[in-house]
Scaffold this motif. Structure first.
Motif, PDB file in Angstrom:
ATOM      1  N   ILE A   1     -12.169  14.782  -4.061  1.00 36.91           N
ATOM      2  CA  ILE A   1     -12.935  14.735  -3.076  1.00 36.91           C
ATOM      3  C   ILE A   1     -13.543  13.522  -2.697  1.00 36.91           C
ATOM      4  CG2 ILE A   1     -15.333  15.719  -2.374  1.00 36.91           C
ATOM      5  CD1 ILE A   1     -14.504  18.309  -3.528  1.00 36.91           C
ATOM      6  N   PRO A   2     -14.158  12.400  -3.629  1.00 39.96           N
ATOM      7  CA  PRO A   2     -14.806  11.272  -3.084  1.00 39.96           C
ATOM      8  C   PRO A   2     -13.939  10.396  -2.524  1.00 39.96           C
ATOM      9  CG  PRO A   2     -15.512  11.922  -5.589  1.00 39.96           C
ATOM     10  CD  PRO A   2     -14.364  12.830  -5.014  1.00 39.96           C
ATOM     11  N   ALA A   3     -12.702  10.222  -2.934  1.00 36.32           N
ATOM     12  CA  ALA A   3     -11.619   9.348  -2.185  1.00 36.32           C
ATOM     13  C   ALA A   3     -11.283  10.018  -0.786  1.00 36.32           C
ATOM     14  CB  ALA A   3     -10.500   9.103  -3.037  1.00 36.32           C
ATOM     15  N   LEU A   4     -11.293  11.371  -0.922  1.00 38.16           N
ATOM     16  CA  LEU A   4     -10.671  12.000   0.286  1.00 38.16           C
ATOM     17  C   LEU A   4     -11.910  11.872   1.390  1.00 38.16           C
ATOM     18  CD1 LEU A   4      -8.489  13.731   1.219  1.00 38.16           C
ATOM     19  CD2 LEU A   4      -9.788  15.734   0.384  1.00 38.16           C
ATOM     20  N   LEU A   5     -13.229  12.107   1.040  1.00 39.56           N
ATOM     21  CA  LEU A   5     -14.245  12.102   2.104  1.00 39.56           C
ATOM     22  C   LEU A   5     -14.479  10.577   2.562  1.00 39.56           C
ATOM     23  CD1 LEU A   5     -17.034  14.100   0.237  1.00 39.56           C
ATOM     24  CD2 LEU A   5     -15.369  14.999   2.021  1.00 39.56           C
ATOM     25  N   ARG A   6     -13.709   9.403   2.142  1.00 38.59           N
ATOM     26  CA  ARG A   6     -13.733   8.531   2.820  1.00 38.59           C
ATOM     27  C   ARG A   6     -12.789   8.255   3.933  1.00 38.59           C
ATOM     28  NH1 ARG A   6     -14.706   6.436  -2.499  1.00 38.59           N
ATOM     29  NH2 ARG A   6     -12.479   6.308  -3.174  1.00 38.59           N
ATOM     30  N   GLU A   7     -11.950   9.164   4.116  1.00 37.41           N
ATOM     31  CA  GLU A   7     -10.888   9.248   5.194  1.00 37.41           C
ATOM     32  C   GLU A   7     -11.660  10.074   6.358  1.00 37.41           C
ATOM     33  OE1 GLU A   7      -7.755   8.097   4.960  1.00 37.41           O
ATOM     34  OE2 GLU A   7      -8.148   7.377   2.895  1.00 37.41           O
ATOM     35  N   PRO A   8     -11.352   9.550   7.730  1.00 35.75           N
ATOM     36  CA  PRO A   8     -11.696  10.444   8.759  1.00 35.75           C
ATOM     37  C   PRO A   8     -11.251  11.816   8.766  1.00 35.75           C
ATOM     38  CG  PRO A   8     -10.044   8.929   9.385  1.00 35.75           C
ATOM     39  CD  PRO A   8     -10.172   8.666   8.010  1.00 35.75           C
ATOM     40  N   GLY A   9     -12.072  12.714   9.012  1.00 37.53           N
ATOM     41  CA  GLY A   9     -11.604  13.993   9.249  1.00 37.53           C
ATOM     42  C   GLY A   9     -12.987  15.096   9.190  1.00 37.53           C
ATOM     43  N   VAL A  10     -12.615  16.104   9.566  1.00 35.05           N
ATOM     44  CA  VAL A  10     -13.761  17.191   9.544  1.00 35.05           C
ATOM     45  C   VAL A  10     -13.532  18.407   8.474  1.00 35.05           C
ATOM     46  CG1 VAL A  10     -14.988  18.939  11.178  1.00 35.05           C
ATOM     47  CG2 VAL A  10     -13.914  16.890  12.240  1.00 35.05           C
ATOM     48  N   VAL A  11     -12.392  18.738   8.352  1.00 35.48           N
ATOM     49  CA  VAL A  11     -12.195  19.794   7.070  1.00 35.48           C
ATOM     50  C   VAL A  11     -11.281  19.224   6.197  1.00 35.48           C
ATOM     51  CG1 VAL A  11     -11.420  21.951   6.713  1.00 35.48           C
ATOM     52  CG2 VAL A  11     -12.413  21.612   8.892  1.00 35.48           C
ATOM     53  N   PHE A  12     -11.526  19.418   4.851  1.00 38.53           N
ATOM     54  CA  PHE A  12     -10.832  18.668   3.577  1.00 38.53           C
ATOM     55  C   PHE A  12     -10.355  19.885   2.853  1.00 38.53           C
ATOM     56  CE2 PHE A  12     -13.834  15.667   5.415  1.00 38.53           C
ATOM     57  CZ  PHE A  12     -13.149  14.627   5.389  1.00 38.53           C
ATOM     58  N   ASP A  13      -8.996  20.120   2.622  1.00 37.49           N
ATOM     59  CA  ASP A  13      -8.400  21.305   1.942  1.00 37.49           C
ATOM     60  C   ASP A  13      -8.253  20.676   0.495  1.00 37.49           C
ATOM     61  OD1 ASP A  13      -7.300  23.433   0.849  1.00 37.49           O
ATOM     62  OD2 ASP A  13      -6.421  23.953   2.825  1.00 37.49           O
ATOM     63  N   VAL A  14      -8.918  21.345  -0.498  1.00 34.13           N
ATOM     64  CA  VAL A  14      -8.500  20.942  -1.770  1.00 34.13           C
ATOM     65  C   VAL A  14      -8.267  21.985  -2.674  1.00 34.13           C
ATOM     66  CG1 VAL A  14      -9.864  18.626  -1.924  1.00 34.13           C
ATOM     67  CG2 VAL A  14     -11.004  20.891  -2.611  1.00 34.13           C
ATOM     68  N   SER A  15      -7.956  23.141  -2.012  1.00 33.79           N
ATOM     69  CA  SER A  15      -7.706  24.450  -2.666  1.00 33.79           C
ATOM     70  C   SER A  15      -6.484  24.224  -3.739  1.00 33.79           C
ATOM     71  CB  SER A  15      -7.241  25.533  -1.639  1.00 33.79           C
ATOM     72  OG  SER A  15      -6.374  25.281  -0.676  1.00 33.79           O
ATOM     73  N   ASP A  16      -5.459  23.367  -3.292  1.00 35.65           N
ATOM     74  CA  ASP A  16      -4.541  22.965  -4.363  1.00 35.65           C
ATOM     75  C   ASP A  16      -4.785  21.344  -4.351  1.00 35.65           C
ATOM     76  OD1 ASP A  16      -2.326  22.242  -5.811  1.00 35.65           O
ATOM     77  OD2 ASP A  16      -0.826  22.747  -4.386  1.00 35.65           O
ATOM     78  N   PRO A  17      -5.399  21.051  -5.311  1.00 36.36           N
ATOM     79  CA  PRO A  17      -5.785  19.637  -5.634  1.00 36.36           C
ATOM     80  C   PRO A  17      -4.640  18.588  -5.730  1.00 36.36           C
ATOM     81  CG  PRO A  17      -6.094  20.775  -7.705  1.00 36.36           C
ATOM     82  CD  PRO A  17      -5.780  21.708  -6.679  1.00 36.36           C
ATOM     83  N   THR A  18      -3.342  19.346  -5.933  1.00 42.03           N
ATOM     84  CA  THR A  18      -2.225  18.259  -5.862  1.00 42.03           C
ATOM     85  C   THR A  18      -1.675  18.126  -4.697  1.00 42.03           C
ATOM     86  OG1 THR A  18      -0.449  20.067  -6.278  1.00 42.03           O
ATOM     87  CG2 THR A  18      -1.730  19.167  -8.395  1.00 42.03           C
TER      88      THR A  18
END
Length: 260
Positions: free
Chosen positions: A236-253
């Motif tokens: 999540i921390p690295a993902l949140l540095r990307e532009p976006g509104v909804v981040f899906d990590v339900s499958d972390p791979t």
């Protein structure tokens, strides 16, 4: 000359007449001891059961560890809960301890919403000790138009005057101890790393498999079920540095970003 000696056998002296003694029964001393013993037992019974000599004077409320069978410890009980417990005991002062139904007292104490477990014991000569495991708030939720504390079992147990600022608010359809979505949301809250938790303003759970983190700036994370928490926290921390509104990590791979 032959002489003979005639021996005489004298009869044995008569012994005590045991038959008469046995007919007489116990001695006067024995009867007296028996009477005194019976009287003493009756008096003790009256003192224990029918007089305030060993009656209730103090209701002690002590904290316990969080276990199935609580044991007294030095865990403090909040003043509000202690007062509710004492009110629930509802035994008049002076009631003989022997007559107090501790099972009934325990049932009344367990009806206090903030009590997770309870045990009641008599401490002679004048104290009734109530050992309670107090519910600990781990989140908060809205139900019936009010904010409530929610403990680790999912139980909303105390109505609040407003939204508390120190707990994660949960958006739930049917909050409760038996609700799987509630338990999943609480599990996710407890698994968040400090870095992720700092950005969370709420958690929603439509089902046990659709938990979402509501973040600052209107963003959200689709967390999914409460499994793979370590892997999800890691990406999540690295993902949140990307532009976006909804981040899906339900499958972390296989994470996805929506709303570039």
């Amino acid at each position: 000359m032959t002489s003979s000696v005639r021996e005489r056998t004298e009869p044995a002296p008569p012994g005590p007449d045991t038959s008469e003694t046995s007919r007489r029964g116990p001695s006067a001393m024995g009867r007296t001891i028996t009477v005194i013993t019976v009287v003493a037992l009756v008096v003790c019974g009256i003192v224990l059961w029918a007089t305030p000599v060993l009656g209730l004077r103090t209701v002690a409320v002590v904290g316990t560890g969080a276990s199935e069978t609580p044991h007294a410890s030095d865990v403090a009980v909040s003043a509000a809960v202690a007062n509710e417990v004492r009110a629930a005991v509802a035994v008049p002062s002076g009631t003989p301890l022997a007559r107090i139904d501790v099972d009934s007292v325990r049932r009344r104490v367990m009806a206090v919403a903030a009590v997770a477990a309870a045990q009641v014991v008599r401490n002679w000569p004048h104290t009734l000790t109530v050992m309670v495991t107090e519910r600990i708030a781990v989140a908060t939720t809205q139900a019936n138009g009010h904010w409530w504390y929610v403990d680790a079992t999912g139980m909303p147990f105390r109505q609040l005057g407003g939204k508390p600022g120190n707990l994660v608010p949960l958006e739930l359809a049917t909050p409760g101890a038996g609700d799987r979505a509630t338990l999943a949301a609480i599990g996710v809250v407890g698994s968040l790393s400090a870095q992720v938790r700092a950005q969370v303003v709420g958690v929603s759970a439509a089902t046990a498999y659709d938990v979402r983190l509501l973040l600052t700036n209107g963003r959200s994370v689709i967390w999914g079920s409460d499994s793979d928490a370590a892997a999800k926290n890691a990406v999540i921390p690295a993902l949140l540095r990307e532009p976006g509104v909804v981040f899906d990590v339900s499958d972390p791979t296989l994470v996805t970003v929506q709303g570039h």
